[in-house]
Design an enzyme around this catalytic site. Structure first.
Site, PDB file in Angstrom:
ATOM      1  N   LYS A 199      -2.369  -8.079  -8.773  1.00 59.54           N
ATOM      2  CA  LYS A 199      -2.811  -7.048  -7.826  1.00 59.54           C
ATOM      3  C   LYS A 199      -4.288  -7.276  -7.546  1.00 59.54           C
ATOM      4  O   LYS A 199      -5.111  -7.287  -8.469  1.00 59.54           O
ATOM      5  CB  LYS A 199      -2.580  -5.660  -8.426  1.00 59.54           C
ATOM      6  CG  LYS A 199      -3.108  -4.532  -7.544  1.00 59.54           C
ATOM      7  CD  LYS A 199      -2.710  -3.189  -8.106  1.00 59.54           C
ATOM      8  CE  LYS A 199      -3.295  -2.051  -7.298  1.00 59.54           C
ATOM      9  NZ  LYS A 199      -2.924  -0.751  -7.856  1.00 59.54           N
ATOM     10  N   LYS A 252       0.519  -8.168  -4.839  1.00 62.91           N
ATOM     11  CA  LYS A 252       0.047  -7.119  -3.948  1.00 62.91           C
ATOM     12  C   LYS A 252      -1.391  -7.393  -3.543  1.00 62.91           C
ATOM     13  O   LYS A 252      -2.193  -7.669  -4.441  1.00 62.91           O
ATOM     14  CB  LYS A 252       0.143  -5.786  -4.692  1.00 62.91           C
ATOM     15  CG  LYS A 252      -0.370  -4.606  -3.917  1.00 62.91           C
ATOM     16  CD  LYS A 252      -0.236  -3.371  -4.733  1.00 62.91           C
ATOM     17  CE  LYS A 252      -0.962  -2.253  -4.017  1.00 62.91           C
ATOM     18  NZ  LYS A 252      -1.137  -1.119  -4.841  1.00 62.91           N
TER      19      LYS A 252
END
Ligand code: PBG
Length: 326
Positions: A199, A252
């Protein structure tokens, strides 16, 4: 070689479907749902057209609407009634996500995934316990190992409420190990972990932070989320979570990081997920609003591209809209 080799031969209406390499199906999609303990009404989220913060009383109804489009899974985010230094409403048995999970699992057949993080629940907006002087000193940040205990409690409380899968998103080192131990100790060895393994500290989360009221009150997240400059480091993050037993590994954001999605696909045999984040959604909507892009065509192409890069699953705010047109 040309003129004998002609790729266009396979592009006729008859042959194109036969040689198509990638498909997008409703079962690939996970729809985010925001449940808000501070409201009695469904409140539209301005920066994310078509999305709302829904009160607990409408959580199951909202998920039933998602299911009607053919999308089977939701990921729940909570906006708590109150916040404090330790994010204690994140792991309260009667917290907003816990209550929503109970209602949704009682009233629908949806697969319920819960986001496990503290930033929506802490008064400082960071994804864990912070150093005492962090407000004054921007070099200080979240205390990793103390945060693990809170994440573990949060994940276990979601499992007790009936979550099928928990999704830790705080980028705390060791979060998968801590959560797996916590779940197993509490008898939830059947509850899966979808780890936000890679992320990034991305500027594409802006609309979400408005929606979930989770922006840091000071500083930023660069001491725990990944540097957008790094791809090799993502492979390492993915390997660590794979070894720690995460059931699904997520990257992400998605579109600006398709190289990382592809690298993750090569790095693991576990299912790979990608999070098509709020900024990616807002971008297409804004351009479509101006008449510059066709929303349905670009949304479909964007999601297909994420699958082509190697994702099996996509968390996306387009889930319902795209599913309805598949
Ligand atoms: C919580 C969390 C965030 C997102 C998902 N989980 C916000 C953040 O890390 O700042 C972002 C999702 C999106 O932008 O769509 N940590």
């Amino acid at each position: 070689m040309f003129p004998t080799d002609r790729p266009r031969r396979l592009r006729t209406d008859e042959l194109r479907p036969l040689v198509s390499e990638t498909t997008l199906e409703t079962t690939d999609l996970i729809a985010p749902v925001f449940v808000d303990a501070t409201t009695d009404e469904r409140v539209p989220i301005e920066s994310m057209p078509g999305h709302e913060r829904v009160p607990l009383s409408a959580a199951a109804e909202r998920v039933a609407e998602v299911r009607e489009t053919g999308v089977e899974a939701v990921i729940l985010f909570g906006i708590p009634a109150s916040k404090d230094g330790h994010g204690s409403r994140a792991f309260a048995a009667d917290g907003v996500v816990q209550e929503a999970t109970r209602r949704i699992t009682a009233e629908t057949d949806a697969t319920v995934i819960t986001d496990v993080c503290l930033c929506e629940y802490t008064d400082h907006g960071h994804c864990g316990v912070i150093e005492a002087d962090a407000r004054e000193d921007p070099t200080l940040t979240v205390r990793n190992d103390e945060t693990l205990e809170l994440l573990r409690k949060t994940a276990v409380s979601h499992a007790e409420a009936g979550a099928d899968v928990v999704a830790p998103s705080s980028m705390t080192d060791g979060m998968v190990t801590a959560i797996r131990e916590g779940l197993d100790d509490a008898g939830h060895d059947d509850v899966g972990i979808l780890s936000y393994a890679a992320k990034y500290e991305s500027s594409f989360y802006g609309p979400f932070r408005d929606a979930a009221d989770g922006a840091p009150a000071f500083g930023d997240r660069r001491h725990y989320q990944m540097d957008p400059a790094n791809a090799r480091e993502a492979r390492r993050e993915v390997r660590l979570d794979d070894q720690a037993g995460a059931d699904v590994l997520m990257v992400k954001p998605a579109l600006p990081y398709l190289d990382v999605v592809a690298a993750t696909r090569r790095e693991t045999d576990r299912p790979v997920a990608a999070y098509n984040v709020s900024g990616e959604y807002a971008m297409l909507h804004a351009a479509a609003e101006s008449g510059w892009l066709d929303l349905d065509a670009t949304a479909h192409e964007a999601l297909l591209s994420i699958k082509r890069a190697g994702a099996d699953l996509i968390v996306t705010y387009f889930a319902e809209r795209v599913a309805e047109r598949l």
